[in-house]
Design a protein around this motif. Structure first.
Motif, PDB file in Angstrom:
ATOM      1  N   VAL A 130       7.869  50.949 -72.643  1.00 12.01           N
ATOM      2  CA  VAL A 130       7.092  52.178 -72.742  1.00 12.01           C
ATOM      3  C   VAL A 130       7.789  53.262 -71.940  1.00 12.01           C
ATOM      4  CG1 VAL A 130       4.838  51.112 -73.142  1.00 12.01           C
ATOM      5  CG2 VAL A 130       5.583  51.574 -70.807  1.00 12.01           C
ATOM      6  N   VAL A 131       7.662  54.487 -72.427  1.00  9.86           N
ATOM      7  CA  VAL A 131       8.180  55.665 -71.747  1.00  9.86           C
ATOM      8  C   VAL A 131       6.973  56.548 -71.441  1.00  9.86           C
ATOM      9  CG1 VAL A 131       9.750  57.616 -71.863  1.00  9.86           C
ATOM     10  CG2 VAL A 131      10.333  55.475 -73.039  1.00  9.86           C
ATOM     11  N   LEU A 132       6.728  56.785 -70.157  1.00 12.33           N
ATOM     12  CA  LEU A 132       5.508  57.461 -69.724  1.00 12.33           C
ATOM     13  C   LEU A 132       5.842  58.808 -69.104  1.00 12.33           C
ATOM     14  CD1 LEU A 132       3.848  54.409 -67.902  1.00 12.33           C
ATOM     15  CD2 LEU A 132       3.549  55.106 -70.294  1.00 12.33           C
ATOM     16  N   GLU A 133       5.333  59.865 -69.690  1.00 16.99           N
ATOM     17  CA  GLU A 133       5.534  61.214 -69.144  1.00 16.99           C
ATOM     18  C   GLU A 133       4.438  61.536 -68.147  1.00 16.99           C
ATOM     19  OE1 GLU A 133       5.485  65.921 -70.501  1.00 16.99           O
ATOM     20  OE2 GLU A 133       5.761  64.367 -72.039  1.00 16.99           O
ATOM     21  N   VAL A 134       4.828  61.916 -66.964  1.00 16.37           N
ATOM     22  CA  VAL A 134       3.881  62.328 -65.924  1.00 16.37           C
ATOM     23  C   VAL A 134       3.223  63.644 -66.345  1.00 16.37           C
ATOM     24  CG1 VAL A 134       3.745  63.210 -63.553  1.00 16.37           C
ATOM     25  CG2 VAL A 134       5.058  61.134 -64.051  1.00 16.37           C
ATOM     26  N   GLY A 135       1.927  63.754 -66.089  1.00 17.38           N
ATOM     27  CA  GLY A 135       1.227  64.976 -66.444  1.00 17.38           C
ATOM     28  C   GLY A 135       1.486  66.117 -65.481  1.00 17.38           C
ATOM     29  N   LEU A 136       1.369  65.846 -64.178  1.00 19.56           N
ATOM     30  CA  LEU A 136       1.503  66.897 -63.164  1.00 19.56           C
ATOM     31  C   LEU A 136       1.999  66.278 -61.864  1.00 19.56           C
ATOM     32  CD1 LEU A 136       1.048  69.846 -62.269  1.00 19.56           C
ATOM     33  CD2 LEU A 136      -1.318  69.237 -61.755  1.00 19.56           C
ATOM     34  N   GLY A 137       3.141  66.731 -61.401  1.00 18.39           N
ATOM     35  CA  GLY A 137       3.673  66.239 -60.133  1.00 18.39           C
ATOM     36  C   GLY A 137       4.296  64.875 -60.281  1.00 18.39           C
ATOM     37  N   GLY A 138       3.605  63.874 -59.770  1.00 17.19           N
ATOM     38  CA  GLY A 138       4.112  62.516 -59.833  1.00 17.19           C
ATOM     39  C   GLY A 138       3.379  61.597 -58.885  1.00 17.19           C
ATOM     40  N   ARG A 139       3.420  61.906 -57.611  1.00 13.31           N
ATOM     41  CA  ARG A 139       2.853  61.034 -56.588  1.00 13.31           C
ATOM     42  C   ARG A 139       1.390  60.720 -56.832  1.00 13.31           C
ATOM     43  NH1 ARG A 139       0.404  62.049 -51.445  1.00 13.31           N
ATOM     44  NH2 ARG A 139       0.509  64.281 -51.914  1.00 13.31           N
ATOM     45  N   LEU A 140       0.598  61.712 -57.205  1.00 13.12           N
ATOM     46  CA  LEU A 140      -0.839  61.539 -57.361  1.00 13.12           C
ATOM     47  C   LEU A 140      -1.291  61.599 -58.815  1.00 13.12           C
ATOM     48  CD1 LEU A 140      -2.024  63.732 -54.345  1.00 13.12           C
ATOM     49  CD2 LEU A 140      -1.776  61.245 -54.436  1.00 13.12           C
ATOM     50  N   ASP A 141      -0.355  61.525 -59.758  1.00 11.26           N
ATOM     51  CA  ASP A 141      -0.676  61.565 -61.180  1.00 11.26           C
ATOM     52  C   ASP A 141      -1.073  60.180 -61.658  1.00 11.26           C
ATOM     53  OD1 ASP A 141      -0.135  63.425 -63.753  1.00 11.26           O
ATOM     54  OD2 ASP A 141       0.410  61.348 -64.210  1.00 11.26           O
TER      55      ASP A 141
END
Length: 433
Positions: A136-147
């Protein structure tokens, strides 16, 4: 119990949480535990960055799929249909599957309130896990650490680019943005960064976790020729790999080069023929997307791009400058109020002769009057329109063959334009029938 349609579910999700964005993993992690979620696939790649996430995900999924592996992709936001956010083997998941997944998340969450994005992310994870995928390839919605995407430990973490955007949540310096995006790194697992010289917090996080970090420039190269491009990188074992003499792509070659280095770390077959074929056939709606249409006897050209921050606008301007027109470029433009209007306009002013601006179908939109004032203050020729459809009609009437109509500034703007173009094609086909 009455079953909800997908439209009903999406309307419900929009009302579920008191705010649209509520950073943090605690709520999602607990609901994931109640759902019994494990890993969504045996190989997981997580992709964050200010720009280039969607195209990097698309290239990477194509490369993996070209080896006969089953791959899922999670993206956001969508343009025309929510289903675009969840793809399995290149196909959008259907309404029934999404409704079932939302029902499972709803049953598990109990008293826990989740945002629209958190509900969608958990639903995607559930669908991927049930599909028995290879990757799977997962695109982070916003930022990263707390997404919410960061619930999953990635085998390879990807940071496409680091620029200022979403300052309310990520801070107003590149250092603060880099810190949030480096939050997707995992101890001892590789990461790839499209920045040759990323800010110190990203390097510090990689060092503290023992992350093998592959950067563009020091560790992999994009080689740009006059009419071709090439790539040099290495596998996880340090073996050198190379591609050369590649044809130009519709999507950014920077994203293709980044995806190639990620793919090289996944211990998958390196078959040049299938790799080149995968790259050359990768497309993504709304990203440097070219369309042609016959309108009132004129053959018109459109270029649609969701660039909505200064970094993306600068890249778009470079692409336009490298492709001079016989005619003129006319823009259809709309932007959200939380974006850097000056930073988006400045790079593109030299490329556009006439502007048609419009409000977008969201309370977050900048009004057309504000856009008009900003452009006239910079000496641009601009007309304010009631909506994107009217702006398109204005520019279609103005355009001559050899001109190009550039639609950009927001996902909402491009989505409205794509819907308008679809309706024009249906109308034309109906008349032809």
């Amino acid at each position: 119990m009455i079953e909800r349609s997908l439209a009903d579910w999406l309307a419900y999700l929009e009302r579920l949480h008191p705010v649209a964005i509520d950073m943090g993993l605690e709520r999602s992690r607990e609901v994931a535990r109640r759902m019994g979620l494990g890993r969504p696939a045996s190989r997981v790649v997580t992709v964050t960055g200010t720009n280039g996430k969607g195209s990097t995900c698309a290239f990477l999924a194509a490369l993996i799929g070209a080896q006969g592996l089953r791959v899922g992709v999670y993206n956001s936001p969508h343009l025309l249909r929510y289903n675009e956010r969840v793809r399995i083997d290149g196909r959008e998941v259907d309404d029934a599957a999404l409704c079932q997944a939302f029902a499972v998340v709803e049953a598990a969450r109990g008293e826990i309130s989740l945002t629209y994005f958190e509900m969608g992310t958990l639903a995607a994870f559930w669908l991927f896990e049930r599909a028995g995928l290879d990757a799977v390839v997962l695109e982070v919605g916003l930022g990263g650490r707390l997404d919410a995407v960061n619930l999953v430990d990635a085998d390879v973490a990807v940071v496409t680019s680091i620029a200022l955007d979403h300052a309310e949540w990520l801070g107003n310096t590149r250092d603060s943005v880099a810190f949030e995006k480096a939050g997707i790194f995992r101890a001892g697992r590789p990461a790839v960064c499209g920045e040759p010289d990323p800010p110190a917090p990203l390097l510090d996080q990689a060092a503290s976790l023992g992350v093998p970090l592959y950067r563009r420039g020091p560790d992999y190269e994009l080689i740009l020729g006059e009419d071709t491009w090439g790539w040099r990188g290495c596998s996880a074992t340090g073996d050198g790999l190379e591609l050369e003499g590649l044809s130009p792509l519709d999507l950014p070659v920077e994203s293709a080069a980044l995806a190639l280095q990620v793919y090289a770390l996944l211990d998958l077959p390196w078959e040049v023929g299938s790799i080149v074929q995968a790259l050359s056939t990768t497309h993504l709606s709304g990203r440097l997307e070219r369309r042609q249409m016959c309108w009132q006897g004129k053959h018109l050209s459109f270029l649609l791009d969701v660039g909505h921050n200064p970094h993306a606008a600068t890249y778009l301007a470079r692409r336009l400058a490298a492709r001079p027109l016989e005619g003129q470029r006319l823009a259809v433009f709309g932007l959200l109020a939380d974006k850097d209007l000056s930073g988006v306009l400045e790079p593109l002013l030299p490329q556009v002769r006439y502007w048609a601006v419009a409000p977008l179908p969201t309370p977050r939109s900048l009004p057309a009057e504000g856009l008009t004032v900003a452009l006239r203050g910079r000496g641009a020729l601009v007309v304010a329109c009631a909506d994107v459809a009217e702006a398109l009609q204005v520019q279609c009437r103005r355009a001559a063959e050899g001109d190009e109509i550039l639609v950009f500034g927001s996902f909402y703007c491009v989505a409205e334009a794509l819907d308008w173009l679809r309706r024009q094609e249906e109308k034309r086909d109906g008349l032809a029938g």
